[in-house]
Design a protein around this motif. Structure first.
Motif, PDB file in Angstrom:
ATOM      1  N   ALA A   1       0.852  -1.195   0.000  1.00  0.00           N
ATOM      2  CA  ALA A   1       0.000   0.000   0.000  1.00  0.00           C
ATOM      3  C   ALA A   1       0.881   1.236   0.000  1.00  0.00           C
ATOM      4  O   ALA A   1       1.991   1.230   0.550  1.00  0.00           O
ATOM      5  N   GLN A   2       0.385   2.282  -0.634  1.00  0.00           N
ATOM      6  CA  GLN A   2       1.111   3.544  -0.697  1.00  0.00           C
ATOM      7  C   GLN A   2       0.169   4.699  -0.436  1.00  0.00           C
ATOM      8  O   GLN A   2      -0.987   4.684  -0.869  1.00  0.00           O
ATOM      9  N   LEU A   3       0.665   5.689   0.283  1.00  0.00           N
ATOM     10  CA  LEU A   3      -0.124   6.876   0.582  1.00  0.00           C
ATOM     11  C   LEU A   3       0.717   8.110   0.297  1.00  0.00           C
ATOM     12  O   LEU A   3       1.879   8.175   0.676  1.00  0.00           O
ATOM     13  N   LYS A   4       0.121   9.067  -0.402  1.00  0.00           N
ATOM     14  CA  LYS A   4       0.755  10.359  -0.646  1.00  0.00           C
ATOM     15  C   LYS A   4      -0.168  11.437  -0.088  1.00  0.00           C
ATOM     16  O   LYS A   4      -1.327  11.529  -0.497  1.00  0.00           O
ATOM     17  N   GLU A   5       0.354  12.237   0.820  1.00  0.00           N
ATOM     18  CA  GLU A   5      -0.491  13.205   1.521  1.00  0.00           C
ATOM     19  C   GLU A   5       0.215  14.545   1.649  1.00  0.00           C
ATOM     20  O   GLU A   5       1.396  14.623   2.008  1.00  0.00           O
TER      21      GLU A   5
END
Length: 214
Positions: free
Chosen positions: A192-196
């Motif tokens: 999983a990857q998150l960009k915030e």
């Protein structure tokens, strides 16, 4: 003659169906999500908390029950936004989580080590915890609680930043023969990857959060 040809075609079709059913990687891998993200700035640095939601595929569970440990990696990169140039990376952090089953005691063990570990020797200075059930051990793997990802001197309270957060099952840590067998199989894909985009406000004030990112 017709019966012989029909019989041959029938056997060929049956064999084709069996091959399709047993083709590796056909089952759909469970989705992995990062949720409940919380980033807060304290006097001594920047801390991150999050929850990684995933179900352990049966093939991974079978490997664990056979005594093969699996490794997960969490990586966080913090970038300062710059309108005149590419964003500047100001901090980077990583941790390795090892999940193993101990057949003799029938207990589960979780090791959490700072950085990217390439061998078991790197786990000597890790945090170790034993659990009675697999669910309890997985909960420890999935929960990231107040992980320090940057020093206070690395960030400007007035600036805006971007966070790249990655979670994955590290197949390179599996035994060499096992790596060849699972390569390309979707059942072994946990990622999983998150960009915030966020502003690093003090702990006492509301902080940036997201509901769920795949």
């Amino acid at each position: 003659m017709k019966n012989t040809v029909l019989h041959s075609v029938t056997r060929w079709l049956l064999g084709l169906c069996l091959c399709v059913l047993w083709l590796p990687g056909q089952s759909v891998a469970a989705s992995t999500e990062i949720s409940q993200l919380r980033v807060e700035r304290a006097e001594d640095g920047v801390y991150l908390s999050a929850l990684v939601r995933f179900e352990l595929p049966s093939v991974v569970e079978d490997a664990l029950l056979k005594g093969i440990p699996v490794f997960f990696v969490v990586e966080a990169d913090l970038y300062r936004e710059r309108w005149y140039w590419a964003d500047k990376q100001v901090a980077s952090a990583a941790r390795t989580l090892r999940l193993a089953y101990q057949p003799l005691t029938r207990r589960w063990r979780v090791n959490i080590a700072s950085g990217l570990i390439t061998s078991s020797a790197g786990l000597r200075a890790s945090l170790n915890q034993n659990y009675e059930t697999m669910d309890e051990a997985l909960a420890a793997i999935q929960r990231v609680a107040r992980w320090k990802i940057a020093e206070a001197a690395d960030v400007d309270p007035e600036a805006e930043y971007k966070l790249d957060l990655n979670f994955r099952l590290d197949l390179s840590q599996l035994p060499r023969p096992f790596q060849i067998g699972v390569s390309g199989q979707r059942d072994w894909t946990i990622s999983a990857q998150l960009k915030e985009r966020l502003k690093l406000v003090p702990v006492a004030a509301p902080v940036s959060s997201t509901e769920s990112v795949k």
